[in-house]
Scaffold this motif. Structure first.
Motif, short mmCIF file in Angstrom:
data_model
loop_
_atom_site.label_atom_id
_atom_site.label_comp_id
_atom_site.label_asym_id
_atom_site.label_seq_id
_atom_site.Cartn_x
_atom_site.Cartn_y
_atom_site.Cartn_z
N ASP A 62 0.84 -1.19 0.00
CA ASP A 62 0.00 0.00 0.00
C ASP A 62 0.88 1.24 0.00
N ILE A 63 0.61 2.16 -0.92
CA ILE A 63 1.35 3.42 -0.94
C ILE A 63 0.83 4.26 0.23
N THR A 64 1.71 4.58 1.16
CA THR A 64 1.30 5.31 2.36
C THR A 64 1.62 6.79 2.26
N ASN A 65 2.59 7.15 1.42
CA ASN A 65 2.95 8.55 1.26
C ASN A 65 3.69 8.71 -0.06
N CYS A 66 3.44 9.80 -0.73
CA CYS A 66 4.08 10.03 -2.01
C CYS A 66 4.13 11.53 -2.26
N VAL A 67 5.32 12.03 -2.54
CA VAL A 67 5.49 13.42 -2.94
C VAL A 67 6.16 13.38 -4.30
N ARG A 68 5.42 13.83 -5.31
CA ARG A 68 5.88 13.75 -6.70
C ARG A 68 7.28 14.34 -6.86
N MET A 69 8.11 13.61 -7.56
CA MET A 69 9.50 13.98 -7.85
C MET A 69 10.40 13.95 -6.63
N LYS A 70 9.91 13.45 -5.49
CA LYS A 70 10.71 13.41 -4.27
C LYS A 70 10.84 11.99 -3.73
N TYR A 71 9.69 11.39 -3.32
CA TYR A 71 9.76 10.05 -2.75
C TYR A 71 8.42 9.35 -2.81
N ILE A 72 8.51 8.03 -2.72
CA ILE A 72 7.33 7.18 -2.59
C ILE A 72 7.60 6.22 -1.44
N ARG A 73 6.63 6.09 -0.56
CA ARG A 73 6.75 5.19 0.59
C ARG A 73 5.59 4.21 0.54
N MET A 74 5.92 2.96 0.76
CA MET A 74 4.89 1.92 0.76
C MET A 74 5.10 0.95 1.91
N LYS A 75 4.02 0.30 2.28
CA LYS A 75 4.06 -0.71 3.34
C LYS A 75 3.56 -2.01 2.77
N TRP A 76 4.35 -3.06 2.95
CA TRP A 76 3.94 -4.37 2.47
C TRP A 76 2.75 -4.87 3.29
N GLN A 77 1.75 -5.33 2.61
CA GLN A 77 0.62 -5.94 3.31
C GLN A 77 1.13 -7.22 3.97
N ASN A 78 0.57 -7.58 5.08
CA ASN A 78 0.94 -8.77 5.85
C ASN A 78 2.32 -8.67 6.49
N ASP A 79 2.92 -7.49 6.55
CA ASP A 79 4.18 -7.33 7.26
C ASP A 79 3.85 -7.23 8.74
N ASP A 80 4.51 -8.04 9.55
CA ASP A 80 4.19 -8.09 10.97
C ASP A 80 4.81 -6.96 11.78
N ASP A 81 5.70 -6.17 11.18
CA ASP A 81 6.31 -5.05 11.88
C ASP A 81 5.58 -3.76 11.50
N GLU A 83 6.28 -0.78 12.10
CA GLU A 83 7.20 0.33 11.81
C GLU A 83 7.90 0.19 10.45
N ALA A 84 7.84 -0.99 9.84
CA ALA A 84 8.59 -1.27 8.61
C ALA A 84 7.88 -0.67 7.39
N TYR A 85 8.68 -0.23 6.44
CA TYR A 85 8.18 0.30 5.17
C TYR A 85 9.29 0.22 4.14
N LEU A 86 8.95 0.49 2.90
CA LEU A 86 9.92 0.62 1.82
C LEU A 86 9.76 2.02 1.27
N GLU A 87 10.86 2.75 1.20
CA GLU A 87 10.82 4.11 0.67
C GLU A 87 11.92 4.26 -0.36
N MET A 88 11.57 4.89 -1.47
CA MET A 88 12.55 5.25 -2.50
C MET A 88 12.47 6.76 -2.68
N ARG A 89 13.60 7.41 -2.46
CA ARG A 89 13.67 8.86 -2.46
C ARG A 89 14.74 9.29 -3.45
#
Length: 132
Positions: A62-81, A83-89
């Protein structure tokens, strides 16, 4: 126990912020280097590795935050943590003027080396498929 945060910085061989943004934020761009196939349903990205007619793995993020031309942050569904996410900036180096892809990801303590290896492979695929 929570996962360990890792950060990877990778210089990119492009002067076009929009090309880089498309590669990290669109299903078409992500499918060039992060998975075999990527689809999007609303704010959910569906990643498929392998062929759907044979052995394959599907993960949803699920995309949890996105600022165009800056970063995209997503959280894997079924992740047990929680606090965990994947972000590409993306940002530009003050020293060289080149763009840098900064990846933030999380792994269990025992899996940190494997996650670094996985990202090394992904970044090699990024370079081979896009020239970045």
């Amino acid at each position: 126990m929570g996962k360990k945060r890792i950060t990877i910085e990778h210089p990119l061989l492009s002067k076009s912020e929009s090309i880089i943004w498309n590669v990290i934020s669109t299903p078409e761009g992500l499918a060039k280097w992060l998975a075999d196939e990527v689809d999007q349903e609303g704010n959910t990205l569906i990643f498929t590795w392998g062929h759907t007619y044979s052995h394959h793995e599907i993960k949803r993020a699920d995309i949890t935050n996105c600022v165009r031309m800056k970063y995209i942050r997503m959280k894997w569904q079924n992740d047990d943590d929680p606090e965990a996410y994947l972000e590409m900036r993306i940002h530009r180096s003050d020293l060289t003027g080149t763009f840098i892809l900064e990846i933030t990801d999380f792994a269990a303590e025992d899996d940190v080396d494997s996650l670094h290896d996985l990202w090394d492979d992904n970044l090699k695929r990024l370079h081979h498929s896009t020239g970045l």
